[in-house]
Design an enzyme around this catalytic site. Structure first.
Site, PDB file in Angstrom:
ATOM      1  N   ASP A 312      35.079  20.957   0.846  1.00 22.18           N
ATOM      2  CA  ASP A 312      35.289  19.544   1.165  1.00 22.18           C
ATOM      3  C   ASP A 312      36.432  19.340   2.160  1.00 22.18           C
ATOM      4  OD1 ASP A 312      33.229  18.892  -0.545  1.00 22.18           O
ATOM      5  OD2 ASP A 312      34.533  18.404  -2.230  1.00 22.18           O
ATOM      6  N   ARG A 385      35.156  11.567   3.960  1.00 19.07           N
ATOM      7  CA  ARG A 385      35.996  12.684   4.417  1.00 19.07           C
ATOM      8  C   ARG A 385      36.089  12.726   5.950  1.00 19.07           C
ATOM      9  NH1 ARG A 385      37.783  14.306  -0.164  1.00 19.07           N
ATOM     10  NH2 ARG A 385      36.382  14.620  -1.934  1.00 19.07           N
TER      11      ARG A 385
HETATM   12  C1  S3P Z   1      31.655  19.146  -6.552  1.00 16.53           C
HETATM   13  C2  S3P Z   1      31.132  20.282  -5.986  1.00 16.53           C
HETATM   14  C3  S3P Z   1      30.971  20.473  -4.532  1.00 16.53           C
HETATM   15  C4  S3P Z   1      31.794  19.481  -3.726  1.00 16.53           C
HETATM   16  C5  S3P Z   1      31.670  18.081  -4.273  1.00 16.53           C
HETATM   17  C6  S3P Z   1      32.133  18.039  -5.716  1.00 16.53           C
HETATM   18  C7  S3P Z   1      31.758  19.063  -8.014  1.00 16.53           C
HETATM   19  O1  S3P Z   1      29.609  20.280  -4.203  1.00 16.53           O
HETATM   20  O2  S3P Z   1      31.412  19.501  -2.375  1.00 16.53           O
HETATM   21  O3  S3P Z   1      32.446  17.188  -3.506  1.00 16.53           O
HETATM   22  O4  S3P Z   1      32.459  18.157  -8.518  1.00 16.53           O
HETATM   23  O5  S3P Z   1      31.171  19.897  -8.688  1.00 16.53           O
HETATM   24  P1  S3P Z   1      28.540  21.481  -4.273  1.00 16.53           P
HETATM   25  O6  S3P Z   1      28.431  21.936  -5.657  1.00 16.53           O
HETATM   26  O7  S3P Z   1      27.253  20.881  -3.779  1.00 16.53           O
HETATM   27  O8  S3P Z   1      29.079  22.531  -3.339  1.00 16.53           O
END
Ligand code: S3P
Length: 425
Positions: A312, A385
């Site tokens: 992120d 973001r």
């Molecule tokens: C998150 C996992 C990530 C991240 C998202 C929050 C979470 O996504 O990008 O902002 O809280 O488990 P992905 O699991 O799709 O990578």
């Protein structure tokens, strides 16, 4: 919104609570017996969507600012929602809740806003179907709205093709309701907040390398949760303090879980002056105060296993690369294309607008940094973001940055601009 440089950044700031941990505190609190009390809860729109979904399933939740009380009803205490569940802009809400909904003895439909309805859901539909869940994409396009008929799940060992905490957590949560043990192996370890917090609430969750497993039908008991500051929000102030000359900023109580701290490691490799002060723990999560001083940065290559630990933060890391001397290469990050926007396309387009020499690649970008950059109109595509990344760039550019749809920051950081201005002195 128009933003430009005014002064160095100085002083202290406590960034809001971690988004991933805030979501999970509500979900796991709802599935526990008795009261869960959360402090420093993130009041961003995404986490409020999670609260509203659980209220629709009969859970009493009292939210007073960042203090939230969840009156859990145990693993089998949810009731059928009267209407479609609305996850808003939140991928975490849709994907984690789908795992929970797959275990319920009722049918439900979950969807979200225009962005959510374009994001890939096959990645959770595949393992849930293997567990014998009845889950379908109503428009048959692999995206939300999803219709889920729960019950009679079978434990599996799922080898996930993507390193995704949302996929891993979805499968583990369905595993709470399955027959037998459920395991998930991912190619590279992703954030482990679900594993840490489920264990804290009483589940038998084990991890070995990149495999996490869960024993079904635990008795989860309500807990007190103190949410650490979100490193993904801290990232903008870290970047701004590094880029704006003569800055010195102390960020209080930021989560530094090693599955989330990749940006700090990359900044250090780029030459950043960053120090941890007062390292401690908040429940199961490590945290620290972080002191940042302006630094001359050099380019870096960001690839491989570190990617999920900073996924992120890649938009703001790209901004750092634009101001750093030399070349910054981001690769192995094709996941950026399926976030709240296509972040490879949106970042490279907007970086070009401010005068940066940048090239999109199939799984990242190449940034030739160090050229003087100037303000421009930024098309955020309503991605929080992207807006915050270019607010940081604005402070280090010549001229004015005009950030369109700037209010999208409410998704993860409602007071972002106020907090940024408070440090300008
Ligand atoms: C998150 C996992 C990530 C991240 C998202 C929050 C979470 O996504 O990008 O902002 O809280 O488990 P992905 O699991 O799709 O990578």
């Amino acid at each position: 919104m128009i933003l430009k440089y005014t002064a160095p950044l100085k002083g202290e700031l406590s960034v809001p609570g971690d988004k991933s941990i805030s979501h999970r505190s509500v979900m796991f609190g709802a599935l526990s017996e008795g009261l869960t009390e959360v402090d420093n809860f993130l009041t961003g729109a995404d986490c409020l969507s999670t609260i509203s979904c659980f209220r629709q399933m009969g859970i009493d939740i009292v939210q007073e600012g960042t203090h939230v009380k969840i009156y859990g009803k145990g693993l089998h205490g949810l009731k059928a929602p009267g209407t479609i569940l609305d996850a808003g802009n939140s991928g975490t809400t849709v994907r984690l809740m789908s795992g929970i909904l797959a275990g319920q003895p009722f049918r439900s439909v979950i969807t979200g806003d225009a962005s959510i309805q374009k994001r890939p859901m096959k990645r959770i539909m595949t393992p849930l179907t293997m567990m014998h869940a009845d889950i379908s994409s109503i428009r048959q396009n692999g995206c939300a709205p999803l219709e889920i008929g729960g019950g009679n799940l079978q434990g599996i060992h799922y080898e996930s093709p993507v390193a995704s905490a949302q996929v891993k957590s979805c499968v583990l949560l369905a595993g709470l309701y399955a027959e037998g043990i459920t395991k998930v192996t991912e190619p590279v370890i992703s954030r482990n907040h679900s594993e840490l917090m489920l264990r804290y609430f009483g589940a038998d969750v084990r991890t070995e390398g990149t495999t996490a497993s869960i024993v079904p039908n635990p008795r989860l008991i309500g807990q007190k949760v103190n949410v650490p500051g979100d490193i993904s929000s801290a990232a903008y102030f870290i970047a701004a303090a590094l880029l704006v000359p003569n800055s010195e900023v102390l960020l209080r109580n930021v989560g530094i879980n090693p599955t989330r701290d990749g940006m700090l490691r990359v900044c250090k490799a780029m030459g950043a002056d960053i120090t941890f002060v007062n390292e401690n723990r908040s429940g199961a999560e490590p945290c620290a105060d972080i002191l940042i001083r302006s630094s001359n940065l050099k380019g870096a290559t960001i690839e491989g296993e570190i990617i999920p630990t900073l996924i992120d933060e890649l938009p703001v890391i790209a901004v750092l690369g634009a101001f750093a001397q030399g070349t910054t290469v981001i690769r192995d990050a094709a996941e950026l294309k399926v976030k709240e926007s296509d972040r490879i396309a949106v970042m490279t387009e907007n970086l070009s607008r401010i005068g940066c020499d940048v090239q999109a690649t199939k799984d990242g970008m190449v940034i030739r940094g160090g050229k003087p950059l100037h303000g421009a109109v930024i098309d955020t595509k309503k991605d929080h973001r992207i807006a915050m990344s270019f607010a940081v760039a604005a402070l280090a550019c010549e001229g004015e940055m005009d950030i369109r749809d700037d209010d999208c920051v409410k998704i993860s950081y409602p007071d972002f601009y106020k907090d940024l201005h408070a440090l300008e002195q």
